[in-house]
Design a protein around this motif. Sequence first.
Motif, PDB file in Angstrom:
ATOM      1  N   LYS A  41       0.860  -1.200   0.000  1.00 48.11           N
ATOM      2  CA  LYS A  41       0.000   0.000   0.000  1.00 48.11           C
ATOM      3  C   LYS A  41       0.887   1.238   0.000  1.00 48.11           C
ATOM      4  N   ASN A  42       0.903   1.951  -1.095  1.00 53.18           N
ATOM      5  CA  ASN A  42       1.659   3.215  -1.242  1.00 53.18           C
ATOM      6  C   ASN A  42       3.086   3.095  -0.678  1.00 53.18           C
ATOM      7  N   VAL A  43       3.782   2.058  -1.127  1.00 57.06           N
ATOM      8  CA  VAL A  43       5.120   1.803  -0.580  1.00 57.06           C
ATOM      9  C   VAL A  43       6.181   2.677  -1.257  1.00 57.06           C
ATOM     10  N   THR A  44       6.942   3.369  -0.417  1.00 58.24           N
ATOM     11  CA  THR A  44       8.079   4.160  -0.908  1.00 58.24           C
ATOM     12  C   THR A  44       9.315   3.697  -0.151  1.00 58.24           C
ATOM     13  N   PHE A  91      13.740  -7.675   4.272  1.00 59.48           N
ATOM     14  CA  PHE A  91      15.184  -7.462   4.406  1.00 59.48           C
ATOM     15  C   PHE A  91      15.457  -6.021   4.855  1.00 59.48           C
ATOM     16  N   TRP A  92      14.557  -5.135   4.507  1.00 56.09           N
ATOM     17  CA  TRP A  92      14.667  -3.727   4.914  1.00 56.09           C
ATOM     18  C   TRP A  92      13.321  -3.240   5.429  1.00 56.09           C
ATOM     19  N   ASP A  93      13.339  -2.170   6.223  1.00 59.73           N
ATOM     20  CA  ASP A  93      12.096  -1.495   6.582  1.00 59.73           C
ATOM     21  C   ASP A  93      11.802  -0.444   5.521  1.00 59.73           C
ATOM     22  N   ILE A  94      10.498  -0.272   5.219  1.00 59.63           N
ATOM     23  CA  ILE A  94      10.180   0.732   4.203  1.00 59.63           C
ATOM     24  C   ILE A  94      10.029   2.102   4.868  1.00 59.63           C
ATOM     25  N   GLN A  95      10.183   3.150   4.070  1.00 62.00           N
ATOM     26  CA  GLN A  95      10.085   4.500   4.653  1.00 62.00           C
ATOM     27  C   GLN A  95       8.644   5.003   4.713  1.00 62.00           C
ATOM     28  N   LYS A  96       7.844   4.663   3.676  1.00 61.28           N
ATOM     29  CA  LYS A  96       6.439   5.131   3.682  1.00 61.28           C
ATOM     30  C   LYS A  96       5.532   4.006   3.219  1.00 61.28           C
ATOM     31  N   GLY A  97       4.271   4.062   3.636  1.00 60.20           N
ATOM     32  CA  GLY A  97       3.299   3.057   3.229  1.00 60.20           C
ATOM     33  C   GLY A  97       3.396   1.812   4.092  1.00 60.20           C
ATOM     34  N   GLU A  98       2.731   0.735   3.637  1.00 58.97           N
ATOM     35  CA  GLU A  98       2.856  -0.526   4.387  1.00 58.97           C
ATOM     36  C   GLU A  98       2.674  -1.730   3.475  1.00 58.97           C
ATOM     37  N   ILE A  99       3.253  -2.841   3.935  1.00 56.50           N
ATOM     38  CA  ILE A  99       3.071  -4.109   3.219  1.00 56.50           C
ATOM     39  C   ILE A  99       2.319  -5.008   4.188  1.00 56.50           C
ATOM     40  N   THR A 100       1.205  -5.580   3.728  1.00 58.03           N
ATOM     41  CA  THR A 100       0.430  -6.413   4.658  1.00 58.03           C
ATOM     42  C   THR A 100       0.366  -7.858   4.172  1.00 58.03           C
ATOM     43  N   LEU A 101       0.266  -8.750   5.166  1.00 52.06           N
ATOM     44  CA  LEU A 101       0.027 -10.162   4.891  1.00 52.06           C
ATOM     45  C   LEU A 101      -1.214 -10.510   5.714  1.00 52.06           C
ATOM     46  N   ASP A 102      -2.229 -11.032   5.046  1.00 49.49           N
ATOM     47  CA  ASP A 102      -3.511 -11.329   5.706  1.00 49.49           C
ATOM     48  C   ASP A 102      -4.039 -10.085   6.445  1.00 49.49           C
TER      49      ASP A 102
END
Length: 554
Positions: free
Chosen positions: A307-310, A352-363
């Motif tokens: 979701k809106n990953v930067t 492997f890294w943390d993202i700076q903006k947005g989010e990644i979701t699982l379930d």
Amino acid sequence: MGVIPFLLTYDIIIKFIEKSSIGINYLLIMSGGIILSLFLKGYLYFQGLNASHEAAFDTLMGMRIKFVEKMRKAPLGEINAKGVGSYKKNLIDDIDSVETLLAHMIPEGIPFVIVPILIYTMIFVTDWRLGLLSLGSIPFGFIPMMFMMKNGTKKMPMYYKSAEDMNNTIIEYINGMEVIKIFGRTTDSYKRYKDSVEGYRDFTLDWFRESWTYMAMYTAVLPCTILLLLPVELNVYLNGTLELSKFIFSLMLSMSAGVPLTRMLDFAPTVIQLTYKIDQLEKTFEGVQLKEGNESIAIKKHTIEFKNVTFAYEEEDVIKDVSFKLRQNTLTAIVGESGSGKSTLAKLLVHFWDIQKGEITLDGKNINKFSVTDLMNEISYVSQDNFLFNTSIMENIKIGNPKATEEEIKEAAKLAQCHDFIVEMEEGYNTIVGDSGDKLSGGQKQRITIARAILKNSPIIIMDEATAFTDPENEDKIQAALSKLIVGKTVLVIAHRLSTIVDADNIIVMDNGELIAQGTHKELLEKNHKYKTLWESHMKSMDWGIQVEEEEYA
Ligand SMILES: Nc1ncnc2c1ncn2[C@@H]1O[C@H](COP(=O)(O)OP(=O)(O)OP(=O)(O)O)[C@@H](O)[C@H]1O
């Protein structure tokens, strides 16, 4: 215990001087006392050393385990940026040097501090004037010592950096040996290697040269505890204001203080060095850590959403506001030119890294909420350069599932199209694969890593499609292995050859870090110019490949 022989000897001398009657029993008891105290001193020292070594090696083991645990939780970029040499230095050299502190400095150093204090207290109690005189050599020893320590504190970070650079250059030189030979760059690479080794030598020697003068001064002056004491004391004695017994007693005590005093100061540079190293180790322990949860969260649906990953590795964003969904049990492919951000998306999904903006979701839950171990239990990541450990093929496949039986391992190898070549090898599944698997071909290595993933049988598969091993036989085998791996899974493929993903449920087109289109192959061919261009150039390269093959066989 070390002072007792001096005290007993003093008693004997005094008795001789005072011409008291000395019986053989008295002499035997005193000599026995001296031998016993020397023996006890040795015994206690040995016991102390034994206990301190046990404690020290337990601590080193604990530090190494903690270090690697911290490393596992650090972003991969942090680890790569630091370099293998630096980690080798932290994990092996620096932690080893803490052994000196714990196993030697504490048991050996404490007596060297206590004994001089005890001795000087006794001299002061005997006669305060003698006490003051016996301290005479200390300021002369301490002044050069302070200069040396001040210089050491300034030089330590530079020394540390120089050693780290040298370690990294040595490891890089050895790892790059193949490229160096192929491109005949032995002279310039060797020069870089030699420069760093020489740089380290020159820096260390310069520092030592500066320190030697100070060291010579304090080691020569400090043990001369009788420097002022002897002439003045002699004078006072000859004037008749000092008893002979006090004269001998203070002289003996003063002489016995010299050695422990020098040994105590010998530890001072080591203390600075160790303080610095422990400080560095703590900084590494406290380094950047990935955001991760520590509770187990039940995962019901293997649906993934960006979701809106930067994201930026350094300054510049390489993933820009990217959003897409991977529905459960579907195959999603990512395509795009080299450097467009395809592999980065996969690496972000495996955290492997943390993202700076947005989010990644699982379930529906942010992947930061899962521990990296729990997340990785759900995902198999088959990258282009999966690492093989220098152990047997069996053990390398078993990494996928440490509880797997031999039969299950062989079954996975069959599905991954590697069983046949394994059994042809002299040692079969027990063949040791060599450093990073270098006794195997690239295609063989890749199929073993696919077998590992098949054995893991996780519900989500990420595949960074190989481009390196594209000879037709290997490619067919790898494709066959992959098709077995992905059945009934949520799959993300980073596609380099578009022909392999025409049937994908969804194709994501990346361009310079941005998601510019998504859809099926058919939809994208119709609506997206970039995809069409990628497809056409892929087709051309296939035609060119076929043409070359035909010419070869003509
Ligand atoms: N560890 C890293 N540190 C800094 N920058 C990086 C790192 N890895 C990749 N990059 C940069 O991020 C961008 C995206 O790289 P990425 O590997 O994701 O591209 P890609 O589309 O997978 O390329 P390819 O098809 O060549 O594998 C590139 O500009 C690359 O230079």
